[in-house]
Structure formats: C-alpha cells, structure tokens
Design a protein around this motif. Structure first.
Motif, PDB file in Angstrom:
ATOM      1  N   UNK A  53       0.849  -1.185   0.000  1.00 43.18           N
ATOM      2  CA  UNK A  53       0.000   0.000   0.000  1.00 43.18           C
ATOM      3  C   UNK A  53       0.883   1.233   0.000  1.00 43.18           C
ATOM      4  N   UNK A  54       0.382   2.285  -0.604  1.00 46.06           N
ATOM      5  CA  UNK A  54       1.140   3.535  -0.695  1.00 46.06           C
ATOM      6  C   UNK A  54       0.198   4.686  -0.349  1.00 46.06           C
ATOM      7  N   UNK A  55       0.491   5.391   0.737  1.00 47.92           N
ATOM      8  CA  UNK A  55      -0.385   6.474   1.183  1.00 47.92           C
ATOM      9  C   UNK A  55       0.297   7.234   2.314  1.00 47.92           C
ATOM     10  N   UNK A  56      -0.257   8.398   2.626  1.00 46.41           N
ATOM     11  CA  UNK A  56       0.169   9.167   3.786  1.00 46.41           C
ATOM     12  C   UNK A  56      -1.049   9.702   4.525  1.00 46.41           C
ATOM     13  N   UNK A  57      -0.859  10.068   5.798  1.00 43.20           N
ATOM     14  CA  UNK A  57      -1.914  10.694   6.581  1.00 43.20           C
ATOM     15  C   UNK A  57      -3.145   9.815   6.718  1.00 43.20           C
ATOM     16  N   UNK A 155      -9.569  21.081   5.396  1.00 48.10           N
ATOM     17  CA  UNK A 155      -8.247  20.447   5.405  1.00 48.10           C
ATOM     18  C   UNK A 155      -8.336  19.046   6.006  1.00 48.10           C
ATOM     19  N   UNK A 156      -9.153  18.896   7.033  1.00 45.10           N
ATOM     20  CA  UNK A 156      -9.311  17.592   7.684  1.00 45.10           C
ATOM     21  C   UNK A 156     -10.136  16.660   6.801  1.00 45.10           C
ATOM     22  N   UNK A 230      -4.932  11.260  14.791  1.00 43.91           N
ATOM     23  CA  UNK A 230      -4.532  12.343  13.894  1.00 43.91           C
ATOM     24  C   UNK A 230      -5.509  13.512  13.975  1.00 43.91           C
ATOM     25  N   UNK A 231      -6.807  13.213  13.983  1.00 44.74           N
ATOM     26  CA  UNK A 231      -7.799  14.285  14.031  1.00 44.74           C
ATOM     27  C   UNK A 231      -7.717  15.066  15.340  1.00 44.74           C
ATOM     28  N   UNK A 232      -7.445  14.391  16.439  1.00 36.31           N
ATOM     29  CA  UNK A 232      -7.262  15.098  17.704  1.00 36.31           C
ATOM     30  C   UNK A 232      -6.116  16.108  17.590  1.00 36.31           C
ATOM     31  N   UNK A 240      -2.321  13.172  20.837  1.00 34.97           N
ATOM     32  CA  UNK A 240      -2.936  11.856  20.974  1.00 34.97           C
ATOM     33  C   UNK A 240      -2.080  10.823  20.268  1.00 34.97           C
ATOM     34  N   UNK A 241      -2.004   9.651  20.857  1.00 35.33           N
ATOM     35  CA  UNK A 241      -1.262   8.538  20.263  1.00 35.33           C
ATOM     36  C   UNK A 241      -2.180   7.342  20.113  1.00 35.33           C
ATOM     37  N   UNK A 242      -2.059   6.660  18.987  1.00 38.43           N
ATOM     38  CA  UNK A 242      -2.858   5.463  18.731  1.00 38.43           C
ATOM     39  C   UNK A 242      -2.038   4.216  19.032  1.00 38.43           C
ATOM     40  N   UNK A 243      -2.675   3.256  19.695  1.00 39.09           N
ATOM     41  CA  UNK A 243      -2.018   1.994  20.015  1.00 39.09           C
ATOM     42  C   UNK A 243      -2.968   0.833  19.792  1.00 39.09           C
TER      43      UNK A 243
END
Length: 346
Positions: A53-57, A155-156, A230-232, A240-243
């Motif tokens: 897969x190729x993507x960002x954000x 932007x979001x 990311x939205x936070x 915010x960190x995702x785990x």
C-alpha cells in the motif's frame, strides 16, 4: 453569544462534509461495482505474491484498515511502502508479481507518485483509490477506483477517508466472494446515516481540557484509532497517540494513571474483546475511559454488525464529536494551523 451556544450554531465544513459520507459511499459502490468485479477476477486467477500500500496521513490509516481486511479474508501479507525509498533514495523495486494499492484524496503528492511509479515499473498492477479522478495518480492507475466523495474543502479529511475504507471493503468482498461482507457493504450507507446521528457528546466533555490521550483499537479498528489520533492533533490541538490494545500493554501503559483520558474502539469480535479488557484494566487505575463499543456496553453508543464494518460506523460517529471538541477548545477544524489540503512532500 455564549461559547456553548456557539458550538450548537456553528456548522463547519468538516461537519457538513463528514455528514455527506453515507451518500458518498452509495456513489462509490454504484460507480465501481464493475471495476471491483473485473479486478477480483484478475486477482483470483493470478494472486499477487506481495501487496504493497502507498499512502500518507488519513489515507495511510485507511491502508492500515485494508491490511487487516486483506490479511484476514484473503491471506496475503500486506506491507506499507515508505515513500522516501523512491522519492529520496531513488532505490529500485525488485521485479515480481505484486499488487500496489495507492490511496489518496488528491492524487498529486510527488513522493506518492514516485513510489507508485517505481512499483509499476517493477511489474506491479497499480490500483488507485483516489478522489480526484483527473489527478496524475488516476492517470497512472491500471485499475482506477474513484472514491466519489466529491469536493472536500476542509483540510481535515472525513468523507474521503470513509469512502477509502469502503473501497477496501468493496475490493475484498469481491475478491474473497464473502457473502456476509458483500451484504454488509450493501447496508453500509444506511447504517452510516444512523451512526452519523449518535450522541458522542460525553467524549467532548471528557477531552475538553485534556493535554494528552491514548486512542486504542485492535484488528479492524486499529486504522480507525490511528485516524482519530490524527484528528485530535490536527483539529483540536490535542496530543494523541494510537495503540493496538496489545501494544499498549507494553511500555505505553506505564503512564496511564488516575484521570488519564483514553478513547477506545471495540468491535464485536475477539479483537474487540482485547480492547474491552484493556479499557477495563485502565479504568481500574482511575483512567477516564470513553469506550465506543459495538456490543453497546460502552459509554459511547455503537452499532452492531459485521466486525469489519463496525469501525467504519464508529469513525462516522467520531467526526462530529471531533468537530465539536475542536470548537470547544477554541480551534477552527477547517483551518488547522500550518496545514494545507495537498501536502506536496518529496
């Protein structure tokens, strides 16, 4: 005008665009049904040895969701390409049987295009999930799946993220010929309409004065946890960190104590059980838990269904809450500081 009154009367682009997701998914499914069928027949006849897969954000978070969907229902490992390998290091890709899935709202980021080109030149079949069907990425694609989200001015990213998730469902449902997943995709737009109107205001109050928080998911919901984190950051100015519910039990859990805020996404399957267990453990330490639970046992309402579809419904409910939280914290969710819609990284 009082602050709380302002929150109830202000309609942002982020809020209105997120609300368009159900109809956008309807357009996506209708427009791409034939393309999914042709691509699925090709992939069944000649399964790729590798999938990249190729993507960002936000698009990369959709790729995380797609990884779990493909690996659990198709069985082929999926890896995320590092765009700098092509754009900075100009390293060649080893030829071979491969599928490259590129996900983008704009389809114009130079490093994304360089990476896709490198894999295509090495023999990969390129599938583009892209909203701008006039973009360079759309022109490069061997198979074009238009996201059909329509113009997205905030932007979001919201509706383009949800349609990217639905595109992965469309691809995998056709490829695997899974009847339950196919039926779930058919009912997804109607369920999104219900999810859009669920009351997640408890989370606004819980996170209004927060400075740091964890977002937890596992399996199909992990990519949604990444997107929420990311939205936070980008709309609320909140670190915010995702785990994964498994990974958070290692080093990160050491900082979870009384009052520490956590948003958790629990699906109705065994991966969701892991999220519920982590949430229960952290609650016993006094952490402030907001649990979105498809089994309806959490503080935030969820909708039960196919476990792969439940996280899409959760993120539909999340976006209005994030918008309200952004306003409550004095931010403009449509114009995050220092950001623009197309990030032209190289």
């Amino acid at each position: 005008m009082a602050a709380d009154e302002h929150l109830t009367t202000t309609v942002t682009l982020m809020e209105s665009e997120a609300a368009e997701a159900p109809e956008a998914v309807r357009r996506l499914v209708a427009a791409n049904q034939a393309s999914f069928a042709v691509l699925a027949e090709r992939l069944r006849a000649n399964p790729p040895a590798r999938i990249v897969t190729c993507a960002r954000g936000s698009s990369d978070h959709a790729a995380s969701y797609g990884k779990y969907l493909i690996e659990t229902l198709i069985g082929i490992p999926v890896a995320s390409a590092a765009p700098s390998v092509a754009s900075v290091f100009a390293a060649p890709v080893t030829p071979g049987s491969a599928l490259c899935i590129a996900i983008s709202q704009s389809g114009r980021s130079p490093d994304l295009l360089a990476t896709v080109r490198a894999h295509q030149q090495a023999g990969a079949h390129v599938v583009a999930f892209v909203n701008d069907e006039t973009s360079p990425l759309a022109e490069m694609a061997d198979t074009l799946i238009g996201l059909k989200a329509g113009p997205e001015r905030s932007v979001a990213a919201t509706k383009s993220y949800i349609t990217a998730l639905a595109a992965f469902v469309g691809l995998v449902a056709a490829w695997s010929q899974d009847e339950a997943l196919t039926a779930a995709l058919d009912t997804l737009p109607a369920q999104l309409e219900i999810a859009r109107d669920l009351d997640w205001s408890d989370a606004v109050q819980a996170f209004r004065d927060a400075t740091n928080l964890f977002v937890i998911g596992r399996g199909y919901s992990f990519g949604i946890a990444q997107e929420a984190a990311l939205k936070f950051k980008e709309t609320c100015g909140l670190h915010a960190e995702a785990f994964s519910a498994a990974e958070v039990r290692h080093g990160p859990m050491a900082i979870v104590g009384p009052g520490f805020p956590i948003l958790a996404f629990a699906t109705s399957d065994t991966a969701g059980d892991s999220v519920r267990e982590a949430a229960t453990e952290f609650a016993s330490r006094g952490a402030r838990i907001c649990l979105a639970d498809a089994k309806a046992s959490g503080s935030l309402p969820g909708i039960p269904g196919h476990p792969a579809i439940e996280p899409i419904l959760m993120v539909q409910s999340f976006y209005p809450m994030a918008n309200a939280l952004s306003l409550a914290r004095g931010h403009d969710p449509d114009r995050p500081l220092y950001l623009k819609k197309v990030t032209e990284t190289r």
